[in-house]
Motif scaffolding. Structure first.
Motif, short mmCIF file in Angstrom:
data_model
loop_
_atom_site.label_atom_id
_atom_site.label_comp_id
_atom_site.label_asym_id
_atom_site.label_seq_id
_atom_site.Cartn_x
_atom_site.Cartn_y
_atom_site.Cartn_z
N UNK A 179 0.79 -1.23 0.00
CA UNK A 179 0.00 0.00 0.00
C UNK A 179 0.82 1.28 0.00
N UNK A 180 2.13 1.19 0.25
CA UNK A 180 2.95 2.40 0.30
C UNK A 180 2.98 3.16 -1.03
N UNK A 181 3.07 2.50 -2.18
CA UNK A 181 3.07 3.28 -3.42
C UNK A 181 1.84 4.20 -3.54
N UNK A 230 0.49 11.57 -1.33
CA UNK A 230 1.39 12.48 -0.59
C UNK A 230 1.24 12.34 0.92
N UNK A 231 1.06 11.09 1.36
CA UNK A 231 0.85 10.84 2.78
C UNK A 231 2.08 10.24 3.45
N UNK A 232 2.88 9.48 2.72
CA UNK A 232 4.08 8.83 3.24
C UNK A 232 4.98 8.47 2.05
N UNK A 280 -5.57 12.36 3.74
CA UNK A 280 -5.26 12.73 2.36
C UNK A 280 -5.49 14.23 2.17
N UNK A 281 -4.46 14.92 1.67
CA UNK A 281 -4.59 16.34 1.41
C UNK A 281 -4.82 16.65 -0.06
#
Length: 178
Positions: free
Chosen positions: A139-141, A147-149, A171-172
């Motif tokens: 899930x990291x990709x 733009x969270x991690x 989420x921004x």
């Protein structure tokens, strides 16, 4: 692998999780539930979570469901009510929710078994924990895309801490932005 949680610990963990979710800006209502829900004691309601602590079987399920909300743009999140629709965005959010809830466990100093308990994840909880502990971040990709991690390489380029550190807990990005 999963240690049993006693009821007092169960309630303490629920309180810790709810405080965290409110701190990062997710709406959480505490209210009694009647009837069934996808996860006992946890419902998505008006873009937030409705929780009946007396019905929650696994406190980590709250974090997992919160991950679904936190990883989608506000415009999408604010419209969610009831069951998540079976669309690409939410299928991807499932993977992001795994990574997000793992990072949340670490942030809250909870063991990963709190979220990835033996009665969930179609019997793959131990596999998921092992992957995360070995740095295989499912899930990291997608968290990067939101733009969270960031992974180690991108975090170094941005001069920020890498996952499991979260740059943004919600989420921004706006819906449809690239």
């Amino acid at each position: 692998m999963n240690a049993s949680i006693t009821p007092p610990d169960h309630q303490k963990i629920i309180v810790t999780i709810i405080e965290f979710l409110r701190e990062i800006g997710l709406d959480v209502l505490l209210e009694e539930h009647e009837g069934d829900s996808f996860l006992p004691g946890i419902r998505i309601k008006s873009g937030g979570l409705s929780i009946d602590p007396s019905q929650v079987l696994y406190p980590g399920d709250i974090l997992h469901e919160a991950g679904h909300l936190a990883t989608v743009p506000y415009a999408v999140r604010s419209e969610l009510d009831g069951v998540l629709p079976d669309i690409d965005l939410h299928r991807g959010a499932e993977l992001m929710s795994l990574a997000w809830s793992y990072a949340a466990c670490l942030k809250l100093q909870l063991t990963p078994e709190i979220v990835f308990h033996a009665d969930g994840y179609k019997g793959d909880s131990e596999h998921l924990i092992r992957n995360f502990e070995e740095g295989i971040y499912i899930g990291l990709p997608m968290l990067q895309y939101q733009q969270m991690a960031y992974d180690e390489k991108n975090a170094a380029n941005l001069n920020v801490k890498p996952f499991p550190y979260m740059q943004n807990w919600v989420c921004i990005k706006e819906e449809g932005s690239a």
